[in-house]
Design an enzyme around this catalytic site. Structure first.
Site, PDB file in Angstrom:
ATOM      1  N   ARG A  69       0.550  -1.149  -0.138  1.00 54.70           N
ATOM      2  CA  ARG A  69       0.076   0.048   0.045  1.00 54.70           C
ATOM      3  C   ARG A  69       0.967   1.173   0.150  1.00 54.70           C
ATOM      4  NH1 ARG A  69      -3.753   0.104   5.045  1.00 54.70           N
ATOM      5  NH2 ARG A  69      -4.541  -1.808   3.998  1.00 54.70           N
ATOM      6  N   HIS A 114       1.395  -2.198   5.416  1.00 56.92           N
ATOM      7  CA  HIS A 114       1.319  -2.642   4.342  1.00 56.92           C
ATOM      8  C   HIS A 114       2.283  -1.915   3.356  1.00 56.92           C
ATOM      9  CE1 HIS A 114      -2.667  -4.907   4.029  1.00 56.92           C
ATOM     10  NE2 HIS A 114      -2.735  -4.197   5.245  1.00 56.92           N
ATOM     11  N   ASP A 121      -3.860  -8.545   3.121  1.00 57.85           N
ATOM     12  CA  ASP A 121      -5.302  -8.532   3.653  1.00 57.85           C
ATOM     13  C   ASP A 121      -5.695  -9.763   2.657  1.00 57.85           C
ATOM     14  OD1 ASP A 121      -4.845  -6.561   5.393  1.00 57.85           O
ATOM     15  OD2 ASP A 121      -5.944  -5.142   4.048  1.00 57.85           O
ATOM     16  N   GLU A 178      -7.817  -7.564  13.304  1.00 59.24           N
ATOM     17  CA  GLU A 178      -8.289  -7.782  11.957  1.00 59.24           C
ATOM     18  C   GLU A 178      -7.980  -9.376  11.559  1.00 59.24           C
ATOM     19  OE1 GLU A 178      -7.646  -3.358  10.605  1.00 59.24           O
ATOM     20  OE2 GLU A 178      -6.266  -4.900   9.751  1.00 59.24           O
ATOM     21  N   HIS A 181      -5.718  -9.695   8.203  1.00 60.54           N
ATOM     22  CA  HIS A 181      -4.411  -8.894   8.169  1.00 60.54           C
ATOM     23  C   HIS A 181      -3.372  -9.842   8.816  1.00 60.54           C
ATOM     24  CE1 HIS A 181      -2.451  -4.929   8.783  1.00 60.54           C
ATOM     25  NE2 HIS A 181      -1.539  -5.888   9.150  1.00 60.54           N
TER      26      HIS A 181
END
Length: 199
Positions: A69, A114, A121, A178, A181
């Site tokens: 990301r 990320h 994910d 999460e 993740h």
């Protein structure tokens, strides 16, 4: 793209890069996602290949929602969190907290793992039907129901545990808040936050 980063092109691994689409908690494509593809370090891809093989032996496949990301995407999240609530994604993604509380409660970070290129994910799907395995809540549902150990019912709890077992056996550690993740334990860039776009 950095020379140590590649597209995740592993036969059998599906992807739907949510932040390249309108189907994410911001309600629109996010800065830095120019194409609907998943990118990661070569080390991440090697570990995901092992995870795919392990899942496949159980009749399951991997579906990826995000990998690398860009920092500019994280910055976009920060700007979005400062804007007035319009309600478009609240019920689905953060029903019980405000945009700003996403950061304070650890669902979104100003510096994301990320961006180091070795976090992913993902979820499981059934190879025979192509259907996603029930997990008791969707991607980026920022709520205690998404935490590992949450009361989500027997089937969803078993699926979460199956995903966790696969990923931990292949060198990943989970993020407790999460269920989707995971980060590579031996990530090659533990202190570097990259910002090149995906495209």
């Amino acid at each position: 793209m950095n020379a140590d980063f590649v597209f995740v092109d592993v036969p059998g691994i599906r992807w739907d890069a949510k932040y390249a689409t309108w189907d994410n908690f911001t309600g629109k494509p996010v800065d830095g996602y120019l194409v609907n593809r998943i990118v990661g370090t070569k080390a991440l891809v090697a570990a995901l290949t092992m995870a795919h093989e392990k899942a496949e032996s159980l009749g399951l496949g991997l579906l990826l929602w995000d990998g690398y990301r860009p920092q500019r995407a994280v910055d976009c999240f920060l700007r979005w969190a400062e804007q007035p609530e319009d309600g478009r994604t609240k019920a689905r993604h953060h029903p019980r907290i405000t945009r700003a509380e996403m950061f304070g409660q650890g669902y979104v970070a100003a510096k994301s793992g990320h961006s180091r290129g070795s976090t992913v994910d993902l979820t499981l799907y059934h190879l025979d039907s192509g259907e996603l395995a029930p997990m008791g809540g969707g991607h980026d549902l920022m709520d205690p129901i998404s935490h590992h150990g949450a009361a989500v019912g027997e089937v969803a709890a078993a699926n979460r545990q199956q995903l966790c077992s696969i990923m931990e056996a292949c060198g990943f550690r989970r993020y407790d808040s999460e269920w989707w993740h995971y980060t590579l334990i031996d990530e090659p860039y533990p202190d570097t936050y990259f910002d090149f776009p995906i495209g």
